[in-house]
Design an enzyme around this catalytic site. Structure first.
Site, PDB file in Angstrom:
ATOM      1  N   LYS A  70       0.859  -1.180   0.000  1.00 43.30           N
ATOM      2  CA  LYS A  70       0.000   0.000   0.000  1.00 43.30           C
ATOM      3  C   LYS A  70       0.891   1.224   0.000  1.00 43.30           C
ATOM      4  O   LYS A  70       1.840   1.292   0.784  1.00 43.30           O
ATOM      5  CB  LYS A  70      -0.881  -0.003   1.253  1.00 43.30           C
ATOM      6  CG  LYS A  70      -1.891   1.111   1.314  1.00 43.30           C
ATOM      7  CD  LYS A  70      -2.585   1.197   2.662  1.00 43.30           C
ATOM      8  CE  LYS A  70      -3.287  -0.078   3.045  1.00 43.30           C
ATOM      9  NZ  LYS A  70      -3.983   0.041   4.345  1.00 43.30           N
TER      10      LYS A  70
ATOM     11  N   CYS B 225       0.659  15.095  -5.455  1.00 41.61           N
ATOM     12  CA  CYS B 225       0.022  14.442  -6.605  1.00 41.61           C
ATOM     13  C   CYS B 225      -1.187  13.617  -6.190  1.00 41.61           C
ATOM     14  O   CYS B 225      -1.148  12.880  -5.211  1.00 41.61           O
ATOM     15  CB  CYS B 225       1.041  13.532  -7.299  1.00 41.61           C
ATOM     16  SG  CYS B 225       0.359  12.615  -8.697  1.00 41.61           S
TER      17      CYS B 225
ATOM     18  N   CYS C 154      -2.920  12.313  -9.119  1.00 37.72           N
ATOM     19  CA  CYS C 154      -3.228  11.638 -10.390  1.00 37.72           C
ATOM     20  C   CYS C 154      -2.418  10.349 -10.566  1.00 37.72           C
ATOM     21  O   CYS C 154      -2.660   9.596 -11.488  1.00 37.72           O
ATOM     22  CB  CYS C 154      -2.971  12.572 -11.577  1.00 37.72           C
ATOM     23  SG  CYS C 154      -1.228  12.811 -11.996  1.00 37.72           S
TER      24      CYS C 154
ATOM     25  N   CYS D 242       3.585  16.699  -6.737  1.00 38.77           N
ATOM     26  CA  CYS D 242       3.069  16.964  -8.085  1.00 38.77           C
ATOM     27  C   CYS D 242       4.196  17.533  -8.940  1.00 38.77           C
ATOM     28  O   CYS D 242       4.942  18.400  -8.496  1.00 38.77           O
ATOM     29  CB  CYS D 242       1.926  17.974  -7.989  1.00 38.77           C
ATOM     30  SG  CYS D 242       1.353  18.616  -9.564  1.00 38.77           S
TER      31      CYS D 242
ATOM     32  N   HIS E 204      -0.193  15.782 -14.350  1.00 39.93           N
ATOM     33  CA  HIS E 204      -1.655  15.720 -14.453  1.00 39.93           C
ATOM     34  C   HIS E 204      -2.157  16.488 -15.675  1.00 39.93           C
ATOM     35  O   HIS E 204      -3.207  16.148 -16.221  1.00 39.93           O
ATOM     36  CB  HIS E 204      -2.317  16.238 -13.168  1.00 39.93           C
ATOM     37  CG  HIS E 204      -1.984  17.653 -12.843  1.00 39.93           C
ATOM     38  ND1 HIS E 204      -0.917  18.016 -12.063  1.00 39.93           N
ATOM     39  CD2 HIS E 204      -2.562  18.800 -13.247  1.00 39.93           C
ATOM     40  CE1 HIS E 204      -0.869  19.338 -11.951  1.00 39.93           C
ATOM     41  NE2 HIS E 204      -1.854  19.829 -12.684  1.00 39.93           N
TER      42      HIS E 204
HETATM   43 FE1  FES Z   1      -0.257  14.249 -10.309  1.00 41.62          FE
HETATM   44 FE2  FES Z   1       0.025  16.889 -10.567  1.00 41.62          FE
HETATM   45  S1  FES Z   1      -1.534  15.828  -9.575  1.00 41.62           S
HETATM   46  S2  FES Z   1       1.340  15.330 -11.253  1.00 41.62           S
END
Ligand code: FES
Length: 85
Positions: A34, A52, A54, A63, A67
């Protein structure tokens, strides 16, 4: 019937298939059972840090803007979690 509105401060996450095995995480730290990260807000180096959500960042859990490419390619609308010191 209309779906209930999320409560204030509650984040709803919908997972979609990311590969043959399904799931949302295509490649990050797959050797772990996990993926969990802890952030001590008092130790943040900057007043604002983007994390991040995504699962495409090359600097996960931070991040790196990946994204934007993901959203353009898929029509998705994901973006980072901004943590303020
Ligand atoms: Fe994943 Fe920006 S939210 S790179």
């Amino acid at each position: 019937a209309q779906a209930p509105r999320p409560r204030r401060g509650v984040v709803a996450v919908r997972a979609e298939a990311a590969g043959a095995g399904g799931g949302i995480n295509p490649a990050i730290r797959k050797e772990e059972d996990k993926v969990v990260d802890t952030v001590l807000t008092g130790e943040l180096a900057k007043p604002l840090t983007a994390y991040c959500r995504c699962w495409r960042s090359g600097t996960f859990p931070l991040c790196n803007g990946a994204h934007v490419k993901h959203n353009k390619a898929t029509g998705d609308n994901v973006g980072p979690l901004l943590v303020k010191k």
